[in-house]
Design a protein around this motif. Structure first.
Motif, PDB file in Angstrom:
ATOM      1  N   UNK A 129      -9.911  39.656  -0.679  1.00 48.28           N
ATOM      2  CA  UNK A 129     -11.150  39.426   0.055  1.00 48.28           C
ATOM      3  C   UNK A 129     -12.263  39.131  -0.943  1.00 48.28           C
ATOM      4  N   UNK A 130     -12.275  37.906  -1.314  1.00 49.87           N
ATOM      5  CA  UNK A 130     -13.330  37.489  -2.232  1.00 49.87           C
ATOM      6  C   UNK A 130     -13.860  36.125  -1.780  1.00 49.87           C
ATOM      7  N   UNK A 131     -15.120  35.881  -2.056  1.00 52.45           N
ATOM      8  CA  UNK A 131     -15.779  34.659  -1.602  1.00 52.45           C
ATOM      9  C   UNK A 131     -15.710  33.620  -2.721  1.00 52.45           C
ATOM     10  N   UNK A 132     -14.998  32.538  -2.435  1.00 54.11           N
ATOM     11  CA  UNK A 132     -14.895  31.438  -3.390  1.00 54.11           C
ATOM     12  C   UNK A 132     -15.906  30.373  -2.983  1.00 54.11           C
ATOM     13  N   UNK A 155      -8.406  25.055   1.641  1.00 48.73           N
ATOM     14  CA  UNK A 155      -8.995  23.714   1.728  1.00 48.73           C
ATOM     15  C   UNK A 155      -7.912  22.680   2.053  1.00 48.73           C
ATOM     16  N   UNK A 185     -13.921  32.864   2.661  1.00 47.59           N
ATOM     17  CA  UNK A 185     -14.731  31.708   2.263  1.00 47.59           C
ATOM     18  C   UNK A 185     -14.857  30.714   3.415  1.00 47.59           C
ATOM     19  N   UNK A 192     -16.041  19.806   4.760  1.00 49.87           N
ATOM     20  CA  UNK A 192     -14.907  19.411   5.610  1.00 49.87           C
ATOM     21  C   UNK A 192     -15.272  19.463   7.095  1.00 49.87           C
ATOM     22  N   UNK A 193     -15.916  20.557   7.447  1.00 50.14           N
ATOM     23  CA  UNK A 193     -16.243  20.719   8.876  1.00 50.14           C
ATOM     24  C   UNK A 193     -17.237  19.656   9.342  1.00 50.14           C
ATOM     25  N   UNK A 194     -18.237  19.398   8.489  1.00 46.21           N
ATOM     26  CA  UNK A 194     -19.224  18.381   8.871  1.00 46.21           C
ATOM     27  C   UNK A 194     -18.559  16.999   8.995  1.00 46.21           C
ATOM     28  N   UNK A 195     -17.647  16.717   8.083  1.00 51.28           N
ATOM     29  CA  UNK A 195     -16.926  15.440   8.176  1.00 51.28           C
ATOM     30  C   UNK A 195     -16.084  15.390   9.450  1.00 51.28           C
ATOM     31  N   UNK A 246     -22.522  27.599   8.902  1.00 53.60           N
ATOM     32  CA  UNK A 246     -22.768  26.388   9.694  1.00 53.60           C
ATOM     33  C   UNK A 246     -23.360  26.731  11.053  1.00 53.60           C
ATOM     34  N   UNK A 282     -18.158  30.024   5.609  1.00 55.70           N
ATOM     35  CA  UNK A 282     -18.681  28.657   5.723  1.00 55.70           C
ATOM     36  C   UNK A 282     -18.947  28.297   7.181  1.00 55.70           C
ATOM     37  N   UNK A 308     -16.694  23.390   0.128  1.00 55.54           N
ATOM     38  CA  UNK A 308     -15.752  22.375   0.624  1.00 55.54           C
ATOM     39  C   UNK A 308     -15.478  22.540   2.123  1.00 55.54           C
ATOM     40  N   UNK A 309     -15.400  23.789   2.565  1.00 55.86           N
ATOM     41  CA  UNK A 309     -15.164  24.026   4.004  1.00 55.86           C
ATOM     42  C   UNK A 309     -16.338  23.516   4.837  1.00 55.86           C
ATOM     43  N   UNK A 310     -17.548  23.742   4.297  1.00 59.14           N
ATOM     44  CA  UNK A 310     -18.730  23.231   5.019  1.00 59.14           C
ATOM     45  C   UNK A 310     -18.670  21.696   5.110  1.00 59.14           C
ATOM     46  N   UNK A 339      -7.789  18.386   9.490  1.00 51.64           N
ATOM     47  CA  UNK A 339      -8.701  17.244   9.667  1.00 51.64           C
ATOM     48  C   UNK A 339      -7.922  15.945   9.854  1.00 51.64           C
ATOM     49  N   UNK A 386     -16.555  27.470  -4.162  1.00 54.42           N
ATOM     50  CA  UNK A 386     -16.035  26.098  -4.061  1.00 54.42           C
ATOM     51  C   UNK A 386     -15.401  25.878  -2.703  1.00 54.42           C
ATOM     52  N   UNK A 387     -14.570  26.840  -2.328  1.00 54.06           N
ATOM     53  CA  UNK A 387     -13.941  26.744  -0.996  1.00 54.06           C
ATOM     54  C   UNK A 387     -15.002  26.769   0.104  1.00 54.06           C
ATOM     55  N   UNK A 388     -15.998  27.627  -0.082  1.00 55.70           N
ATOM     56  CA  UNK A 388     -17.089  27.750   0.892  1.00 55.70           C
ATOM     57  C   UNK A 388     -17.778  26.389   1.094  1.00 55.70           C
TER      58      UNK A 388
END
Lengths: 253, 235
Positions: free
Chosen positions: A1-4, B23, B109, A14-17, B117, B113, A10-12, B30, A6-8
């Protein structure tokens, strides 16, 4: 349970795309299609509603026209019945009047025919009665009856009223050679009776009347005499009396 | 071994950027959705086929859910975000059922995210709908004393959104992994069924909470009570 991070990040991204892709290629086309379909359905429903309203309006118009037509038919029928009844009544009245006139005419004609027939019958009866009376009186006639009638004539002449006496005197005054006095009898008269007639006649006329060649016989008188003084005639015989009665009877008819 | 199964693994590296399996799975999802969208778009017609009918049914259901909560003029604007959130979270939750793959939502993560959002979206739609000044005014109403509480509420609900999904999905996968290790093959099947149910429920909750937060931003006063009560119920 750690916050990455980069993944954070990229996920944002990705979701917006993904949101953009789906919005561009899925949501918008499908929702537009649904909206178009909904619009078509609404248009169809609206069109159907409009058609339904038009049909309802046409139905109401048809019913109204039908009601008007039925009302007009009813009025025409009632008017026709009234006219027929009026015409029937009028024609019946005319017919009754014509029948009454015909009946009246027929009755008048019948009455006329009946009267004519009765008149003919009466005249015939009078003629027969005259003939029979004449035949019977011919059988009963005699010089004595003539003398008796002359006696009655003399009595009546003596009791002549003023008017008849005046007329007799006027006729006697106008005697001339062409119009002499004459006495016609059914039977021969004796000298005494002739003298009595001359005397009574002269007395009634107020002057002397010459009767020397005036006496004659006519058997058709049956019994009695006919005295002629100018324009004045005095009948005292059965034939003239019967003729008088016959004229009276025919005149009465 | 369990730690390696539950943690995010680096599967690739693009320059200095490390690509985790979270990812990568997200990219796979996606790609799946992109292909699906293109397929539907390509076959789109007035007389729908089975796939189009399914897509139309799903979108209609989401649209009706939004209509019940949002102001009518905001539905079309908010629908892409909320619908994508629902579909993505549901798919991401269910991906864990495929052997060899892990749910991206069991990674803090990824859920953070998504929660970030949602946080940003609620303010974005609120500002677009009501204006910057009106949107932030409700933080100091009825009194400015409530401003810290509003800020704490915003942060806590965003954290709760992220941790709730992460905790549920991670615990679900962990439980399935433990049962699989202890009991062996086929025994975790009932647990996998539970996984499906839990995946659907958590996707629904996440999407619905996001929707309520956005609706609250659009109609702050009207939906504040509804938002709180719904959050309590879901908790």
């Amino acid at each position: 349970m750690q916050l990455d991070w980069t993944t954070f990040i990229l996920e944002i991204l990705n979701f917006l795309v993904l949101v953009w892709i789906l919005k561009r290629f899925l949501y918008r086309p499908v929702l537009d299609l649904l909206a178009t379909r909904q619009q078509k359905l609404s248009d169809a429903a609206e069109h159907a509603q409009k058609m339904c309203e038009e049909a309802e309006a046409l139905r109401l118009q048809y019913e109204s026209r039908l009601a008007d037509w039925q009302r007009e038919c009813e009025n025409n029928r009632r008017q026709l019945h009234e006219e027929l009844a009026l015409t029937r009544t009028r024609e019946m009245d005319n017919l009754k009047k014509a029948l009454a006139a015909e009946e009246e005419k027929l009755r008048a004609r019948n009455e006329k025919l009946l009267a004519s027939r009765e008149s003919v019958l009466a005249r015939s009866a009078v003629d027969k009665a005259y003939e029979q009376a004449a035949a019977m009186l011919n059988r009963m006639a005699s010089p004595q009856l003539t003398q008796k009638i002359v006696d009655i004539f003399l009595e009546d002449l003596a009791a002549l009223n003023e008017t008849d006496q005046s007329a007799l005197r006027k006729a006697a005054a106008s005697l001339s050679a062409d119009s002499l006095a004459a006495v016609v009898s059914a039977h021969p008269l004796d000298q005494d009776l002739q003298a009595a007639i001359r005397k009574a006649l002269s007395g009634a006329a107020g002057q002397d009347i010459d009767l020397d060649s005036a006496f004659s016989e006519d058997p058709s008188l049956i019994a009695g005499i006919r005295t002629i003084v100018g324009e004045c005639q005095m009948h005292a015989n059965l034939a003239d009396e019967l003729a008088f009665f016959k004229r009276q009877a025919n005149h009465a008819k | 071994m369990i730690g390696s199964e539950l943690g995010a693994e680096i599967v690739a590296k693009i320059g200095p950027v490390e690509i985790t399996n979270t990812v990568a799975t997200t990219w796979g999802i996606m790609l799946l959705f992109t292909l699906l969208a293109l397929l539907v778009r390509w076959q789109l017609q007035t007389e729908p086929n089975r796939l189009q009918t399914l897509v139309e049914a799903v979108l209609t259901a989401i649209d009706e859910a939004l209509i019940e909560i949002l102001p009518p003029d905001s539905v079309r604007r908010v629908l892409p975000f909320v619908a994508t959130l629902w579909l993505f979270v549901l798919t991401a939750n269910l991906v864990g059922l495929i052997p060899g793959l892990h749910s991206p939502t069991r990674d803090l993560s990824a859920t953070s995210a998504l929660a970030a959002l949602v946080f940003a979206a609620s303010h974005w739609f609120g500002i677009r709908g009501r204006g910057l000044k009106n949107h932030f005014r409700h933080y100091i109403e009825p009194s400015i004393i409530l401003l810290p509480f509003h800020i704490i509420s915003e942060i806590s609900r965003t954290l709760a959104l992220a941790v709730r999904l992460f905790g549920n999905m991670m615990s679900l996968e962990m439980a399935a992994l433990l049962v699989l290790l202890i009991a062996g093959f086929l025994v975790p099947v009932p647990l996998l069924m539970l996984h499906v149910v839990e995946a659907v429920i958590q996707a629904y909750i996440f999407g619905m909470l996001a929707l309520i937060y956005i609706a609250g931003a659009l109609e702050a006063e009207a939906n504040e009570t509804t938002s709180n009560s719904s959050e309590e119920n879901h908790e």
